[in-house]
Each structure stands twice: as C-alpha cells, then as structure tokens.
Design a protein around this motif. Structure first.
Motif, short mmCIF file in Angstrom:
data_model
loop_
_atom_site.label_atom_id
_atom_site.label_comp_id
_atom_site.label_asym_id
_atom_site.label_seq_id
_atom_site.Cartn_x
_atom_site.Cartn_y
_atom_site.Cartn_z
N SER A 394 0.75 -1.33 0.29
CA SER A 394 0.08 0.11 -0.23
C SER A 394 1.07 1.28 -0.27
O SER A 394 2.19 1.25 0.49
CB SER A 394 -0.85 -0.31 1.19
N LYS A 395 -0.03 1.95 -0.79
CA LYS A 395 0.89 3.55 -0.78
C LYS A 395 -0.09 4.80 -0.22
O LYS A 395 -1.16 4.28 -0.92
CB LYS A 395 1.91 4.34 -1.17
N GLU A 396 -0.08 6.28 0.28
CA GLU A 396 -1.11 6.68 0.19
C GLU A 396 -1.44 7.25 -0.93
O GLU A 396 -0.56 7.88 -1.18
CB GLU A 396 -1.17 8.05 1.10
N ALA A 397 -2.68 8.30 -0.92
CA ALA A 397 -2.83 8.81 -2.21
C ALA A 397 -1.74 10.07 -1.64
O ALA A 397 -1.33 10.32 -0.30
CB ALA A 397 -4.05 9.60 -2.16
N THR A 398 -1.84 11.22 -3.06
CA THR A 398 -0.56 12.41 -2.40
C THR A 398 -1.32 13.47 -2.65
O THR A 398 -2.74 13.58 -2.66
CB THR A 398 0.60 12.82 -4.28
N LYS A 399 -0.66 14.70 -1.77
CA LYS A 399 -1.14 15.93 -1.32
C LYS A 399 -1.47 16.41 -3.38
O LYS A 399 -0.84 16.20 -4.64
CB LYS A 399 -1.08 16.70 -1.10
N PHE A 400 -2.36 17.10 -3.52
CA PHE A 400 -2.55 18.44 -4.22
C PHE A 400 -1.38 19.52 -5.11
O PHE A 400 -0.90 20.37 -3.98
CB PHE A 400 -3.42 18.83 -4.69
N SER A 401 -0.33 19.71 -6.01
CA SER A 401 0.33 20.94 -5.87
C SER A 401 0.00 21.46 -7.27
O SER A 401 -1.32 21.32 -7.14
CB SER A 401 1.96 20.44 -7.19
N CYS A 443 9.36 18.16 -1.77
CA CYS A 443 9.28 19.04 -2.26
C CYS A 443 7.84 18.93 -2.38
O CYS A 443 6.86 18.21 -2.28
CB CYS A 443 9.53 18.36 -4.22
N ASP A 444 6.81 20.39 -2.75
CA ASP A 444 5.56 20.50 -2.02
C ASP A 444 4.99 21.15 -3.76
O ASP A 444 4.13 20.78 -4.07
CB ASP A 444 5.30 21.82 -1.30
N ASN A 445 5.81 21.19 -5.17
CA ASN A 445 5.43 21.30 -6.45
C ASN A 445 5.89 20.02 -7.65
O ASN A 445 6.93 20.49 -8.10
CB ASN A 445 6.26 22.76 -6.60
N ILE A 446 4.79 19.03 -7.58
CA ILE A 446 5.36 17.97 -8.06
C ILE A 446 3.79 17.75 -9.29
O ILE A 446 3.07 17.65 -9.20
CB ILE A 446 5.54 16.71 -7.18
N LEU A 447 4.87 17.82 -10.66
CA LEU A 447 4.39 17.54 -11.10
C LEU A 447 4.15 16.74 -12.15
O LEU A 447 5.70 16.15 -12.52
CB LEU A 447 4.62 19.14 -12.56
N ARG A 448 3.84 16.00 -13.10
CA ARG A 448 3.56 14.57 -13.65
C ARG A 448 3.47 15.16 -15.61
O ARG A 448 2.26 14.99 -15.69
CB ARG A 448 2.74 13.28 -13.72
N TYR A 449 4.46 14.74 -16.78
CA TYR A 449 3.85 15.52 -18.19
C TYR A 449 4.67 14.64 -18.44
O TYR A 449 5.89 15.17 -18.57
CB TYR A 449 3.06 17.10 -17.87
N ALA A 450 4.23 14.26 -19.30
CA ALA A 450 5.33 13.41 -20.68
C ALA A 450 4.91 14.55 -22.11
O ALA A 450 4.17 13.68 -22.26
CB ALA A 450 5.59 11.87 -20.89
N PRO A 451 5.87 15.34 -22.57
CA PRO A 451 5.63 16.04 -23.77
C PRO A 451 5.68 15.78 -25.00
O PRO A 451 6.22 16.18 -25.62
CB PRO A 451 6.12 17.24 -23.39
N PHE A 452 5.15 14.43 -25.14
CA PHE A 452 5.32 13.54 -26.13
C PHE A 452 3.63 13.77 -27.60
O PHE A 452 3.30 13.47 -26.88
CB PHE A 452 4.98 11.78 -26.10
N ASN A 453 3.85 14.10 -28.11
CA ASN A 453 2.72 14.26 -29.55
C ASN A 453 2.55 13.04 -29.93
O ASN A 453 2.95 12.73 -30.87
CB ASN A 453 3.32 15.57 -30.32
N VAL A 454 1.19 11.96 -28.99
CA VAL A 454 1.06 10.33 -29.99
C VAL A 454 -0.46 10.46 -29.79
O VAL A 454 -0.81 10.86 -29.52
CB VAL A 454 1.91 9.82 -28.63
N SER A 455 -0.95 9.61 -31.22
CA SER A 455 -1.99 9.51 -30.99
C SER A 455 -2.57 8.55 -29.99
O SER A 455 -1.56 7.77 -28.88
CB SER A 455 -2.35 8.61 -32.19
#
Length: 492
Positions: A394-401, A443-455
C-alpha cells in the motif's frame, strides 16, 4: 396565485437561459502574450539513434532482485556516458542503490532551490508467449524511418533520452541554469510499492544534504489530440498534479473445511461469494475535487459554442456530471476510490473443502481517502465480522500540487508556444503510480507530464505488445525540455 408562481418560475428560467447563452459567448481562453517557439538546435537523427540504442539494452526490473540482470544496467550507464560526453564531463554523477543515477548540474545561484527532472531506466518484461506477436522484436529498437519500436519506447526511455538530449544541447550552447538542476533516474519504478526503491534512496541522499526542491517533473499523460465533432478540437496537455494511492488487500473468510463427500449446504466458498458481493455492492462515495472544476474550465474554454454552454455552468451541473463520470469506468476513477477484485484462492485440491478461502482486492484511493479508510470501508461493507483483512502492499494518495507555480506556468507557456491557440494545459489526477510520489517529503510542487505528441492508439501500447514512439514526437519533446529548463531555472 398558482399561475403567478408558475409565470415567475418560467421568467426566472428564461432569464437564466439567456444569461447562460451570453456567458458562453465570453467563456473563452485567457489571452496571453505567448511567442511561438521555433528551436532548430535539435538533431532529430541523433535523438532517434540514441533512443533506438537505449531500447536495445533490456533494463528489465523485477520484484526479486536476484532476477534482475544488473549487467544490463551497467551497460546502459556506459551507453549514456558514450552518448552524452559533455554531461558526463561537466555534471556530478552518483550511482545510488545499485543502479539508480543522480546527476547534479550546478547553477549560477546556489541560494535558489534546485529543480529536478525525473525518469526511470527500467522497463517491464515482455509477457511470456507474446514475443512473436511483435511486429519488430521487442528489444530491437527498430527504426523504420517514422517509428522507433520496442519496450521502453514510450515508458519511458523516450522521456529519459529527450531529457539528456535537452541538457546536452543546452550545454553545447554554453547555457548554465540559474538554479541547480538534478536529473534523477530510478532503476525500479515499475515495481509497485517496492521496498527497495531507487527513487527512495535518491530522496534520502538529497534529504541528508538538506536539499528541498523547488519543483519535480516526472512522467505523466502525453500531449493528446481531443477531437469531438461539433464540440471540441484541440490538443490537451493534461498535467498530473496528484496521484491516487494504491492498496492490495487480502480478504480471508474462515470455515471448518473437510472432505467434499460430506459437504455442508454452504461451504467456505459460499461465504467468499457473499464477501465478493458485499465488496462490489458497496462502492466508495464520489467527489468532484477542485482539480476537475479547473480541468473542465480550461478545456471547456477551447470548446465550440455548444460545448461552452455546458462547460461554463459546471458549478450548476456538478450532480449530473458526477453521474456521467461514475457511469464510465475510465472516468469513474477521477471521482472516487476504485476497487477491483483481481485474485481468488480456494482449496488446493478439488476434493477438499477450503478452510481459508480468500480474495485479493486492489484499491486505488482518491486523495482524501486513506488506506485506513479503505480497511474501515471493507469491514463496514462485508457481513462476516470475523473477516481477516491483510494489507499486502500500500501507499497513500499524494497531496495536490498548485497550478499557479512557476513550474506549471512553464509547462503552459512552452506548450502554448509550441501549439499557438491550439492547446489546453489543464490539471488532472494520475490514476497509476510514478516515482514522483516518493519526493513529497522534499518537494511541495510535483508535476507529472510527458510532452510527447502521440495518438491515443500509440499511447495505449505502453506496457503492451508493439510499444512504439513516432520520431516526429522526439524533436518537439526535446524542445519542450530545453525551454522548460530555461523557464523554471530562472530567478523568481
């Protein structure tokens, strides 16, 4: 009197409809002075060659360390050294926890909090028996001129290689960031809730040095095209501002067992069947969290007039929207904790009554629901009060950035520069898990994004047969990381 009330209601309704229609006219994207980005400092052939070579090194991770071929990780590290000589000549590099990598690119101003870019080196194995289903061998890194094929092409050697290409090319131009930039590459992200996590060890190293990060950028959703006839036509860059939790719970009922020749009317398996019914009948409550309102607001402003009529009134339509989201499995996970019965155990032999039949249920807690809440929910839902509940992983959900940070605004600025007037950058909730959740303590500011232009079709090959990445997406991704580093590494 009754007619007056009816007329009053109709007039009020008419005024509301008129106001709504007028509001939709002005419900448009915020105008920003964003300059189109044109960056010619990217050698696409070099990027494609390096990605192809990276895929050819099968850095497969397993829960059992003894199954891991550590020589492949050593080979991969050497490959990075050879491919990016300037990085390895200039940046500080450390091996952490057997095979994870930590790079430090020193900035001009040591007083500024550092930023971090995350990736992971490991890939999932190819499912046994599916090897021949691949169009091109899974670890060939085959380049057909348009596509790079192979395990890790989307998850996430493409991401790692493009980060390295961005840093190497910036250094070739003599660029130095204002703040320190850390590159953190774990080696076992694909192992859910690993107790020997490379990312955990990297965090321990940084914490021991008193480092608190300004921001973290890790993998997440890709840049996807959203085309719904008559409603919306735009790219959506969905930036993960939080991720759901994870809990595998084993539920066991008890019975006296015995021989099947003298079976009672209801065996332990019947108790288990009732337990399954109880679990599935009692779903978690749904919640429209604030990120969803912002998501609908941002994307809605890019919609056609008809779409804007709906989207500008999300505040009023929340109950209906929630019902619609709950009805679709893919969207239900955005509004509630999801539960799925995935495993079942009975007797070891067909002629033996089970004494401890069990099921394993996988839960994905919504932020706001804890793993303790999950266990309480189970005990309340199941009729057998002597039920044995065991937490496996198990792991807890994260807080929102926040979505008003330098890092989030940098993503918006870069994507709007790459796709002027044709992209909505909006927050979303990551349904799976990434290494980034382990960085929450520094870190209080964690973002998750992969900038790949794919279908969407290609995006769904992640972890699947014929995983592949279009070469056309590589240049744009390197440009993204170059510009993101420039933006976030600036002074306030």
């Amino acid at each position: 009197m009754g007619l007056k009330i009816l007329y009053g209601i109709l007039i009020a309704l008419g005024i509301f409809i008129v106001i709504t229609l007028i509001r939709a006219v002005f419900f448009l994207p915020q105008k920003r002075d964003t300059k189109p980005l044109e960056d010619e400092h990217v050698d696409v052939e070099r990027v494609a060659k390096h990605l192809s070579g990276a895929i050819q090194i099968p850095t497969v991770s397993y829960p059992e360390n003894e199954k891991i071929d550590w020589s492949q990780f050593e080979k991969f590290h050497k490959y990075l050294e050879d491919s990016y000589p300037l990085i390895h000549k200039t940046l500080e590099r450390e091996n952490v926890a057997e095979a994870s990598l930590l790079y430090r690119w020193k900035g001009k101003n040591p007083d500024l909090e550092p930023m971090a870019l995350l990736s992971h080196q490991d890939v999932v194995p190819v499912a046994e028996g599916t090897e021949d289903d691949w169009t091109h061998e899974a670890f060939s890194g085959y380049n057909d001129g348009e596509i790079i094929w192979g395990r890790g092409a989307l998850d996430m050697k493409n991401h790692l290689i493009c980060v390295m290409e961005a840093v190497e090319s910036l250094m070739e131009e003599g660029f130095q960031p204002e703040r320190d930039v850390y590159l953190c590459f774990g080696h076992n992200e694909e192992i859910v809730c690993s107790k020997e996590s490379g990312a955990d060890e990297i965090v321990k190293v940084l914490r021991s040095r008193g480092i608190h990060l300004d921001s973290v950028l890790d993998e997440g959703s890709a840049l996807l095209r959203l085309d719904v006839k008559g409603l919306i036509h735009t790219y959506i860059a969905a930036v993960g501002v939080a991720e759901k939790g994870y809990a595998d719970m084993k539920l066991t009922v008890h019975d006296k067992g015995g021989h099947t020749s003298a079976a009672p009317k209801h065996s332990g398996m019947a108790k288990l069947a009732n337990t399954i019914k109880d679990v599935e009948r009692h779903q978690f409550k749904s919640h429209m969290l604030p990120f969803l309102t912002e998501l609908f607001d941002t994307v809605g402003r890019k919609a056609t007039y008809l779409g804007r009529v709906v989207m500008c009134n999300v505040w009023l339509l929340k109950p209906i929207i929630k019902l619609v989201l709950k009805a679709i499995p893919e969207s239900a996970s955005m509004v509630r904790t999801i539960q799925s019965i995935s495993m079942c155990e009975g007797s070891p032999e067909p002629n033996v009554l089970p004494q401890r039949p069990s099921i394993t249920v996988n839960f994905r807690p919504l932020p706001g629901d804890t793993v303790d809440d999950v266990e309480k929910h189970i005990r309340k839902a199941v009729r057998y009060k002597d039920l044995e509940v065991e937490r496996l992983y198990s792991k807890e959900a994260t807080k929102f950035s926040p979505t008003d940070s330098r890092a989030f605004n940098a993503i918006r600025k870069v994507e709007e520069g790459l796709h002027p007037n044709d992209v909505a950058v909006a927050p979303y909730l990551v349904m799976g898990g990434t290494d980034s959740y382990r960085y929450g303590e520094i870190c209080d500011n964690i973002l998750r994004y992969a900038p790949f232009n794919v279908s969407v079709e290609l995006f769904l090959t992640t972890h699947a047969t014929n995983e592949r990445c279009p070469i056309s997406a590589l240049k744009e991704s390197v440009v993204f990381f170059r510009e993101y580093i420039k933006e976030v590494s600036k002074k306030d």
